[in-house]
Design a protein around this motif. Structure first.
Motif, PDB file in Angstrom:
ATOM      1  N   PRO A  55      19.888  18.448 -12.252  1.00 51.44           N
ATOM      2  CA  PRO A  55      19.065  17.439 -12.913  1.00 51.44           C
ATOM      3  C   PRO A  55      19.400  17.370 -14.406  1.00 51.44           C
ATOM      4  N   LEU A  56      19.407  16.154 -14.949  1.00 51.77           N
ATOM      5  CA  LEU A  56      19.615  15.967 -16.386  1.00 51.77           C
ATOM      6  C   LEU A  56      18.260  16.106 -17.075  1.00 51.77           C
ATOM      7  N   ARG A  57      18.132  17.153 -17.887  1.00 52.58           N
ATOM      8  CA  ARG A  57      16.830  17.466 -18.479  1.00 52.58           C
ATOM      9  C   ARG A  57      17.013  18.086 -19.854  1.00 52.58           C
ATOM     10  N   GLU A  58      15.960  18.040 -20.650  1.00 50.72           N
ATOM     11  CA  GLU A  58      16.049  18.516 -22.038  1.00 50.72           C
ATOM     12  C   GLU A  58      16.271  20.014 -22.125  1.00 50.72           C
ATOM     13  N   ASP A  59      15.856  20.766 -21.097  1.00 51.90           N
ATOM     14  CA  ASP A  59      16.117  22.209 -21.094  1.00 51.90           C
ATOM     15  C   ASP A  59      17.254  22.530 -20.130  1.00 51.90           C
ATOM     16  N   GLY A  60      18.337  21.741 -20.218  1.00 56.88           N
ATOM     17  CA  GLY A  60      19.482  21.897 -19.331  1.00 56.88           C
ATOM     18  C   GLY A  60      20.353  23.094 -19.676  1.00 56.88           C
ATOM     19  N   VAL A  61      21.604  23.067 -19.212  1.00 53.15           N
ATOM     20  CA  VAL A  61      22.457  24.251 -19.251  1.00 53.15           C
ATOM     21  C   VAL A  61      22.993  24.579 -20.645  1.00 53.15           C
ATOM     22  N   GLN A  62      22.972  23.611 -21.568  1.00 52.43           N
ATOM     23  CA  GLN A  62      23.573  23.854 -22.879  1.00 52.43           C
ATOM     24  C   GLN A  62      22.691  24.770 -23.732  1.00 52.43           C
ATOM     25  N   ILE A  70      24.773  18.506 -26.716  1.00 52.27           N
ATOM     26  CA  ILE A  70      23.330  18.680 -26.583  1.00 52.27           C
ATOM     27  C   ILE A  70      22.859  18.285 -25.189  1.00 52.27           C
ATOM     28  N   ASN A  71      21.801  18.940 -24.742  1.00 53.11           N
ATOM     29  CA  ASN A  71      21.130  18.539 -23.516  1.00 53.11           C
ATOM     30  C   ASN A  71      20.509  17.158 -23.709  1.00 53.11           C
ATOM     31  N   PRO A  72      20.238  16.447 -22.622  1.00 55.10           N
ATOM     32  CA  PRO A  72      19.696  15.091 -22.741  1.00 55.10           C
ATOM     33  C   PRO A  72      18.362  15.051 -23.491  1.00 55.10           C
ATOM     34  N   LEU A  73      18.263  14.117 -24.441  1.00 55.59           N
ATOM     35  CA  LEU A  73      17.021  13.833 -25.152  1.00 55.59           C
ATOM     36  C   LEU A  73      16.512  12.482 -24.654  1.00 55.59           C
ATOM     37  N   HIS A  74      15.448  12.515 -23.896  1.00 57.26           N
ATOM     38  CA  HIS A  74      14.944  11.328 -23.213  1.00 57.26           C
ATOM     39  C   HIS A  74      13.804  10.715 -24.019  1.00 57.26           C
ATOM     40  N   THR A  75      13.914   9.417 -24.338  1.00 56.05           N
ATOM     41  CA  THR A  75      12.923   8.728 -25.154  1.00 56.05           C
ATOM     42  C   THR A  75      12.501   7.429 -24.470  1.00 56.05           C
ATOM     43  N   MET A  76      11.207   7.183 -24.411  1.00 55.97           N
ATOM     44  CA  MET A  76      10.706   5.898 -23.917  1.00 55.97           C
ATOM     45  C   MET A  76      10.730   4.889 -25.055  1.00 55.97           C
ATOM     46  N   ALA A  95      15.702   5.476 -23.145  1.00 55.10           N
ATOM     47  CA  ALA A  95      17.042   5.721 -23.686  1.00 55.10           C
ATOM     48  C   ALA A  95      17.303   7.225 -23.673  1.00 55.10           C
ATOM     49  N   VAL A  96      18.581   7.569 -23.658  1.00 53.29           N
ATOM     50  CA  VAL A  96      18.985   8.970 -23.622  1.00 53.29           C
ATOM     51  C   VAL A  96      20.078   9.211 -24.646  1.00 53.29           C
ATOM     52  N   GLY A 103      25.772  18.230 -18.638  1.00 56.89           N
ATOM     53  CA  GLY A 103      25.332  18.712 -17.328  1.00 56.89           C
ATOM     54  C   GLY A 103      26.491  18.780 -16.353  1.00 56.89           C
ATOM     55  N   THR A 104      26.252  18.364 -15.119  1.00 55.36           N
ATOM     56  CA  THR A 104      27.321  18.265 -14.126  1.00 55.36           C
ATOM     57  C   THR A 104      28.260  17.149 -14.581  1.00 55.36           C
ATOM     58  N   HIS A 105      29.543  17.456 -14.736  1.00 64.56           N
ATOM     59  CA  HIS A 105      30.429  16.479 -15.367  1.00 64.56           C
ATOM     60  C   HIS A 105      31.880  16.632 -14.930  1.00 64.56           C
TER      61      HIS A 105
END
Length: 308
Positions: A55-62, A70-76, A95-96, A103-105
């Motif tokens: 899953p792409l998340r702010e507390d991801g693998v980086q 950087i891990n994904p920063l998700h903003t509404m 937006a991200v 992540g998985t890439h």
């Protein structure tokens, strides 16, 4: 520190520069022909689909080890907004901001260079701050659908997870191939399971990154001999980390991407796939792992699916 003779000797044996012409930008993806895909489709027997992406998340693998990744920063940016006036259909948008390899890439062929060069002998200077990769950006890798083969090295070696200091060798790959009961062939996408991602899934992302098992500097010759189209695994760094040769950092990246022109992928979750393949007694499948077509990108998130 100059790259050692051992590296240059291997590079000379696996180099694909000019193999598909001086203008080629996709390297070993040329090996995925229509016939290869047609045969790959015959691997579908039950239709079971296994997702391989984290899953792409702010507390991801980086963890900050790689600057800027950087891990994904998700903003509404809109929440139930009636943009066409009161009483109209309301929209929510988001937006991200993220590192394309967070992540998985897939790594594009331009992800690394050595000695001032990229795949097919192009100068490393063709990657620029404003345009990204002028040649061999991930947007040129238009299709990655082929037969996938899981080489479950951990299972072949009788363990659930390889130890952190384990360099996956050609002998390991051969043992996993024997377990799989099928020979890796031209145009295949090979997925190498070490079990390392179990640490991240258990909440230990620092332990996931270091120390880590991974591919040995000896493995590119094995993949080159089999004419593999792409390779991915379930680790943060792809190759063993810290490196097996002191102070020789990312040599497998350089051999795969620069010399062979072979896509490589990291942070693939192969745990469910390992279980599914073990239950089915077969380790080959149809794999869809389409890159997101970021023009000039040196990598891309991917949401691969194995279809058994």
């Amino acid at each position: 520190m100059a790259l050692p003779k051992e590296f240059h000797d291997i590079a000379g044996r696996v180099r694909n520069w000019g193999r598909w012409g001086a203008d080629d930008e996709i390297g070993t993806l040329n090996l995925i022909t229509d016939e290869v895909v047609r045969r790959a489709a015959t691997e579908v027997r039950t239709g079971r689909r296994v997702p391989l992406a984290l899953p792409l998340r702010e507390d991801g693998v980086q963890t900050g080890l790689i600057p800027g990744r950087i891990n994904p920063l998700h903003t509404m940016v809109q929440i139930n907004q009636e943009i066409f006036g009161p009483g109209t259909v309301a929209c929510s948008d988001d937006a991200v901001t993220m590192g394309l390899q967070a992540g998985t890439h897939w790594d594009a062929l331009t992800h690394v260079s050595h000695s001032g060069t990229l795949y097919n002998g192009r100068p490393a200077s063709t990657v620029t701050a404003h345009g990204g990769a002028e040649f061999s950006g991930i947007g040129t890798a238009r299709h990655v659908v082929s037969r996938g083969v899981l080489l479950d090295v951990a299972r072949a070696r009788g363990v659930d997870r390889l130890p952190g200091g384990h360099a996956v060798t050609p002998e390991d790959l051969a043992a996993a191939e024997e377990l799989a009961g099928t020979r890796v062939r031209t145009g295949d996408v090979v997925l190498v399971r070490t079990g390392q991602i179990q640490l991240y899934l258990a909440g230990d992302k620092h332990g996931y990154g270091y120390p880590s098992p991974g591919l040995s500097i000896r493995t590119p010759e094995w993949f080159h001999a089999r004419d593999v189209a792409a390779v991915a695994n379930d680790t943060l760094t792809f190759e063993i980390f810290p490196p097996e040769i002191e102070d020789l950092w990312l040599p497998v990246h350089a051999l795969d991407l620069v010399e062979m022109g072979m896509l490589q992928g990291q942070n693939w979750n192969l745990e469910e796939l390992s279980t599914a393949c073990g239950e089915a007694g077969r380790y080959a499948f149809l794999l869809s792992a389409m890159p997101e077509p970021f023009v000039g990108g040196t990598g891309t998130p991917v949401a691969p699916v194995a279809v058994l």
